[in-house]
Design a protein around this motif. Structure first.
Motif, short mmCIF file in Angstrom:
data_model
loop_
_atom_site.label_atom_id
_atom_site.label_comp_id
_atom_site.label_asym_id
_atom_site.label_seq_id
_atom_site.Cartn_x
_atom_site.Cartn_y
_atom_site.Cartn_z
N ILE A 101 4.44 6.48 -0.06
CA ILE A 101 4.50 5.95 1.32
C ILE A 101 3.59 6.75 2.24
CG2 ILE A 101 6.02 5.71 3.33
CD1 ILE A 101 8.27 4.98 1.36
N GLU A 102 3.60 8.07 2.08
CA GLU A 102 2.74 8.92 2.91
C GLU A 102 1.27 8.57 2.69
OE1 GLU A 102 1.74 13.70 3.56
OE2 GLU A 102 3.46 13.07 2.34
N ALA A 103 0.89 8.33 1.43
CA ALA A 103 -0.50 7.98 1.13
C ALA A 103 -0.88 6.63 1.74
CB ALA A 103 -0.71 7.97 -0.38
N ILE A 104 0.05 5.67 1.74
CA ILE A 104 -0.21 4.37 2.35
C ILE A 104 -0.43 4.52 3.85
CG2 ILE A 104 0.80 2.11 2.92
CD1 ILE A 104 2.21 2.23 0.17
N VAL A 105 0.43 5.29 4.50
CA VAL A 105 0.33 5.51 5.95
C VAL A 105 -1.01 6.16 6.30
CG1 VAL A 105 1.28 6.79 7.91
CG2 VAL A 105 2.82 5.64 6.31
N GLU A 106 -1.45 7.08 5.45
CA GLU A 106 -2.71 7.80 5.70
C GLU A 106 -3.94 6.99 5.27
OE1 GLU A 106 -2.20 11.42 3.57
OE2 GLU A 106 -0.87 12.33 5.08
N GLY A 107 -3.71 5.87 4.60
CA GLY A 107 -4.84 5.07 4.14
C GLY A 107 -5.50 5.64 2.90
N ASN A 108 -4.79 6.52 2.20
CA ASN A 108 -5.32 7.12 0.97
C ASN A 108 -4.92 6.23 -0.21
OD1 ASN A 108 -6.09 8.72 -1.17
ND2 ASN A 108 -5.29 10.63 -0.28
N ASP A 163 2.88 -2.07 6.17
CA ASP A 163 4.34 -2.17 6.16
C ASP A 163 4.84 -2.95 4.95
OD1 ASP A 163 3.24 -4.51 7.17
OD2 ASP A 163 4.90 -4.90 8.54
N GLU A 164 4.08 -3.96 4.52
CA GLU A 164 4.50 -4.73 3.34
C GLU A 164 4.28 -3.93 2.06
OE1 GLU A 164 3.65 -8.91 3.09
OE2 GLU A 164 2.97 -8.96 5.17
N LEU A 165 3.23 -3.13 2.02
CA LEU A 165 3.01 -2.24 0.87
C LEU A 165 4.15 -1.22 0.77
CD1 LEU A 165 -0.83 -1.56 1.23
CD2 LEU A 165 0.28 -3.03 -0.46
N ILE A 166 4.57 -0.70 1.89
CA ILE A 166 5.66 0.28 1.90
C ILE A 166 6.96 -0.35 1.41
CG2 ILE A 166 7.14 1.66 3.44
CD1 ILE A 166 4.56 2.23 5.08
N LEU A 167 7.24 -1.57 1.87
CA LEU A 167 8.45 -2.26 1.40
C LEU A 167 8.42 -2.46 -0.11
CD1 LEU A 167 8.97 -4.97 4.18
CD2 LEU A 167 10.46 -3.02 3.69
N ALA A 168 7.24 -2.78 -0.65
CA ALA A 168 7.10 -2.96 -2.09
C ALA A 168 7.38 -1.65 -2.83
CB ALA A 168 5.71 -3.47 -2.43
N VAL A 169 6.91 -0.53 -2.28
CA VAL A 169 7.19 0.78 -2.88
C VAL A 169 8.69 1.07 -2.83
CG1 VAL A 169 6.87 3.27 -2.61
CG2 VAL A 169 4.91 1.74 -2.40
N GLU A 205 -9.36 -2.80 -4.06
CA GLU A 205 -10.11 -3.92 -3.52
C GLU A 205 -9.20 -5.08 -3.13
OE1 GLU A 205 -13.29 -7.20 -5.26
OE2 GLU A 205 -13.32 -5.17 -6.09
N GLU A 206 -8.15 -5.29 -3.92
CA GLU A 206 -7.25 -6.42 -3.66
C GLU A 206 -6.12 -6.08 -2.69
OE1 GLU A 206 -5.83 -8.02 -7.31
OE2 GLU A 206 -7.79 -8.73 -7.97
N TYR A 207 -5.64 -4.81 -2.72
CA TYR A 207 -4.43 -4.48 -1.98
C TYR A 207 -4.65 -3.62 -0.74
CZ TYR A 207 -1.58 -6.45 -5.69
OH TYR A 207 -0.99 -7.32 -6.57
N ALA A 208 -5.78 -2.92 -0.63
CA ALA A 208 -5.99 -2.05 0.52
C ALA A 208 -6.08 -2.83 1.82
CB ALA A 208 -7.26 -1.22 0.33
N ILE A 209 -6.46 -4.11 1.72
CA ILE A 209 -6.60 -4.94 2.92
C ILE A 209 -5.27 -5.52 3.40
CG2 ILE A 209 -8.98 -5.57 2.34
CD1 ILE A 209 -7.92 -8.23 1.27
N LEU A 210 -4.21 -5.33 2.62
CA LEU A 210 -2.91 -5.92 2.95
C LEU A 210 -2.16 -5.04 3.96
CD1 LEU A 210 -1.82 -7.06 -0.62
CD2 LEU A 210 -2.82 -8.46 1.19
N PRO A 211 -1.21 -5.63 4.72
CA PRO A 211 -0.48 -4.86 5.73
C PRO A 211 0.26 -3.67 5.14
CG PRO A 211 -0.10 -7.22 6.00
CD PRO A 211 -0.82 -7.04 4.70
#
Length: 351
Positions: A283-290, A261-267, A253-259
């Motif tokens: 990273i693959e799951a972030i790109v796929e929106g999973n 690319d920034e989530l990937i950098l954090a990973v 709920e808090e993080y899915a709305i964030l960019p």
């Protein structure tokens, strides 16, 4: 009008009535300042160095003359800026030690009818106060729990119910993880964080309990005072339990709305701890929106880190509280009930 020198005690009441000007250089102001102050430098960064060097080499008289030489041509600009920003002509002024810079500005503004209150001892007096306040003894209750148990939300609900809280992550503009800076304003310096921290503390009753969220010593780039951190480790801790699904849903709920690319950098910042395979999977799951997949992947690491951190706390002062499936209002009631196990009917154990 003549200026009035005010003590720090007098300052606390006057600051709610009048705006503040910090007469120090822009660099000093950026490092730390009294919250709410507006920076109108008498000497800018380079001029301050020139005057400071002259003071050391030739004394205060030469430094004062040089200061006027540098700032004199800007007097009209300073007056115009100040009159535009503060048309009511009532102001609090400070510099580093309440010396030449605030005196010059006070004199200048008095010439055009300002009512000036100059802080005796300047910012140094204020900073001494805030430095000491965040290192005093406080009556803390620590709200713990693994990532995703909603500690910050519970802290806010506790405040709404009349409890005293300090939101350390809110003051630090950071949620305390590799992902904690995403979507947040720039973090304050360590010194400015302590100023903000002290501003909140001084409004609280030191004899009563204060709730804080369990944190590491570092929150992003800010650092908790060692004395306060040690108090957190020795204070009673209520360890919140939630189901894995609830935790994943709250984080999503808090993080899915964030960019992405920034989530990937954090990973990627966690790659050494996660290992190559888990990093790639996340990273693959972030790109796929999973989002459920990458969040559950991250929780493997963060849960281990939390267990390690929990071991630092004093033995025998931890209560586990299962709030799985429980609504916020009932959760607060259970937290307050748990609080009485440490403090009885009174919030102050010395009563």
């Amino acid at each position: 009008m003549a200026e009035q020198l005010i003590s720090l005690d007098e300052f606390w009441s006057l600051r709610d009535q009048y705006p503040m000007i910090d007469a120090r250089s822009e660099g000093e102001f950026a490092q730390s300042h009294i919250p709410g102050a507006i920076n109108i430098p008498i000497l800018n960064n380079s001029e301050r160095i020139v005057v400071g060097t002259l003071y050391k080499e030739k004394g205060s008289e030469e430094a004062t003359i040089k200061g006027f030489e540098l700032v004199g041509p800007r007097f009209h600009l300073i007056l115009r800026e100040t009159l535009k920003k503060f048309p009511d002509k009532k102001i609090i002024i400070y510099c580093w030690r309440g010396g030449m810079r605030s005196q010059i500005l006070s004199w200048l503004l008095s010439m055009v009818g300002f009512e000036v209150y100059r802080l005796k001892g300047g910012y140094k007096t204020y900073r001494t106060y805030t430095f000491e306040l965040v290192r005093k003894d406080w009556n803390l209750i620590v709200l713990g729990g693994k990532t995703g148990t909603g500690k910050t939300r519970l802290l806010q609900k506790l405040q709404e119910s009349g409890e005293q809280i300090i939101d350390l992550e809110g003051l630090a503009n950071h949620k305390g993880s590799s992902f904690g800076s995403i979507g947040q304003p720039a973090q304050p310096t360590v010194e400015q964080f302590e100023n903000l921290f002290a501003e909140d503390l001084r409004r609280l009753d030191g004899k009563q309990s204060i709730w804080v969220e369990n944190e590491s010593k570092k929150i992003g780039r800010t650092i908790l005072p060692q004395e306060f951190y040690a108090q957190m480790l020795s204070a009673p801790l209520i360890d919140i339990q939630k189901s894995l699904k609830e935790r994943i849903d709250l984080i999503a709920e808090e993080y899915a709305i964030l960019p992405a690319d920034e989530l990937i950098l954090a990973v990627l910042r966690l790659k050494k701890r996660l290992g190559g395979l888990r990093t790639s999977q996340a990273i693959e799951a972030i790109v796929e929106g999973n989002h459920a997949d990458w969040i559950s992947n991250m929780l493997i690491y963060y849960d281990k880190a939390y267990s390690f951190d929990l071991d630092k706390h004093s033995a025998g002062k931890t209560i586990q509280l299962d709030l799985t499936g429980i609504d916020p209002d009932t959760s607060i009631k259970k937290l307050l009930d748990a609080k009485t196990k440490f403090h009885g009917k009174h919030t102050n154990p010395t009563d």
